[in-house]
Design a protein around this motif. Sequence first.
Motif, PDB file in Angstrom:
ATOM      1  N   LEU A  90       0.868  -1.193   0.000  1.00 10.60           N
ATOM      2  CA  LEU A  90       0.000   0.000   0.000  1.00 10.60           C
ATOM      3  C   LEU A  90       0.891   1.225   0.000  1.00 10.60           C
ATOM      4  N   PHE A 112       0.501   5.205  -0.235  1.00  8.28           N
ATOM      5  CA  PHE A 112      -0.436   6.337  -0.214  1.00  8.28           C
ATOM      6  C   PHE A 112       0.328   7.639  -0.066  1.00  8.28           C
ATOM      7  N   SER A 151      -5.628   9.177   3.878  1.00 10.21           N
ATOM      8  CA  SER A 151      -6.769   8.291   3.640  1.00 10.21           C
ATOM      9  C   SER A 151      -7.117   7.574   4.934  1.00 10.21           C
ATOM     10  N   THR A 152      -8.393   7.429   5.187  1.00  7.37           N
ATOM     11  CA  THR A 152      -8.848   6.534   6.267  1.00  7.37           C
ATOM     12  C   THR A 152      -9.505   5.311   5.646  1.00  7.37           C
ATOM     13  N   THR A 191     -10.130   4.154   2.398  1.00  8.23           N
ATOM     14  CA  THR A 191      -9.560   3.356   1.308  1.00  8.23           C
ATOM     15  C   THR A 191      -8.361   2.554   1.805  1.00  8.23           C
ATOM     16  N   ARG A 192      -7.496   3.203   2.550  1.00  8.01           N
ATOM     17  CA  ARG A 192      -6.285   2.531   3.004  1.00  8.01           C
ATOM     18  C   ARG A 192      -6.611   1.394   3.983  1.00  8.01           C
ATOM     19  N   GLU A 246      -6.237  -2.665   3.261  1.00  8.40           N
ATOM     20  CA  GLU A 246      -5.337  -3.458   4.107  1.00  8.40           C
ATOM     21  C   GLU A 246      -6.109  -4.595   4.791  1.00  8.40           C
ATOM     22  N   THR A 253       0.919  -7.993   3.765  1.00  9.40           N
ATOM     23  CA  THR A 253       0.780  -6.579   3.380  1.00  9.40           C
ATOM     24  C   THR A 253       1.923  -5.744   3.949  1.00  9.40           C
ATOM     25  N   SER A 277       2.846  -1.455   4.237  1.00  7.33           N
ATOM     26  CA  SER A 277       2.499  -0.058   3.953  1.00  7.33           C
ATOM     27  C   SER A 277       3.771   0.755   3.851  1.00  7.33           C
ATOM     28  N   ASN A 324       5.393   4.346   3.916  1.00  8.60           N
ATOM     29  CA  ASN A 324       5.147   5.722   4.317  1.00  8.60           C
ATOM     30  C   ASN A 324       5.962   6.636   3.395  1.00  8.60           C
ATOM     31  N   ARG A 382      -2.213   5.591  -4.122  1.00  9.91           N
ATOM     32  CA  ARG A 382      -2.947   6.870  -4.130  1.00  9.91           C
ATOM     33  C   ARG A 382      -1.936   7.980  -4.347  1.00  9.91           C
ATOM     34  N   ALA A 432      -5.963   3.821  -6.191  1.00  9.62           N
ATOM     35  CA  ALA A 432      -6.734   4.143  -4.969  1.00  9.62           C
ATOM     36  C   ALA A 432      -7.079   5.625  -4.939  1.00  9.62           C
TER      37      ALA A 432
END
Length: 315
Positions: free
Chosen positions: A51, A53, A57-58, A60-61, A65, A75, A77, A79, A109, A130
């Motif tokens: 992921l 981003f 996002s709240t 969609t993320r 996940e 998964t 993420s 940053n 995103r 996203a």
Amino acid sequence: MTDWKRKDLLGLQELEASEINLILDAANSFKEISTRPVKKVPTLRGKTIVLFFFEPSTRTRFSFELAAKRLSADTLSINTSSSSIVKGESLKDTFKNIEAMQVDIVILRHSSSGVCQVLANCVSPSIINAGDGCHEHPTQGLLDIFTMRDKKGRIKGLKVSIIGDIAHSRVARSNIWGLKKLGAEVTVCGPRTLLPLDIEQLGVKVTTSLAEALRDADVINILRIQSERQKAGLFPSLREYAIQFGITKDKLLKFAKQDVLIMHPGPLNRGVEITPDVADGSYSVILDQVTNGLAVRMAVLYLLSQGRTELVVER
Ligand code: CP
């Protein structure tokens, strides 16, 4: 169950109606998994999903996940502020490095329209858009359409009014593309400065009269003012906007059908585009959209993994 041929999900503009229905039908099957005591199936065991981003996002993320975890994928993420992009590495080089680690799917995103398409063309992992700038947010469009179909039993002939900042909204574009392909009648409404000049070319009705947009609508999808993507001065003030285009219970009682659905992709700006009594009221399916988003994203992850994984939805 599947007949999905695409590597990536970049937008609803490029999808056939049959592909949209395939995702919606798959989401219907996946929805049940989240109601089980053990909310996990081994469908994507061994797959790696990243992921990435670049914008806040709240929904969609978290829901991507959670969808990946419920399907047993690994998964990760990234940053943005702690990635090597801040040291000057290009996005393409970053994605080439992700590719070199045999990642299967990247969910991206970004504030630039079209960036997902560019990266999808040059790396082998599947890319899921996203939300890219003002362009598209395909899984939001799909979960909105899923919710309409679930609540109203059909999309063909449904009258859907999208109210608000259409010009800066990727959600509006994905809704319009998807709904038109499935035979809905779409109206867009907002201040003239927030309506793209060529929006009629997408086959929608355009109005600046809120009463006209509310009357006869089966579904009202309310959009936030996208201040982060706007130049200043497109309307006098948020207060003025709320008076003219904010959806209140009084306006619904005066103009809307009794069984109208109220939708909003979130995040809500309560008191601007929607009042709390509407957001939390009996017409609202806003949290159903969030629940359905999880199932839709499970379906999308599953379908994009098709060809590499056999469907295993075990009890
Ligand atoms: N609807 C939507 O995209 O919400 P988030 O920005 O919280 O992901």
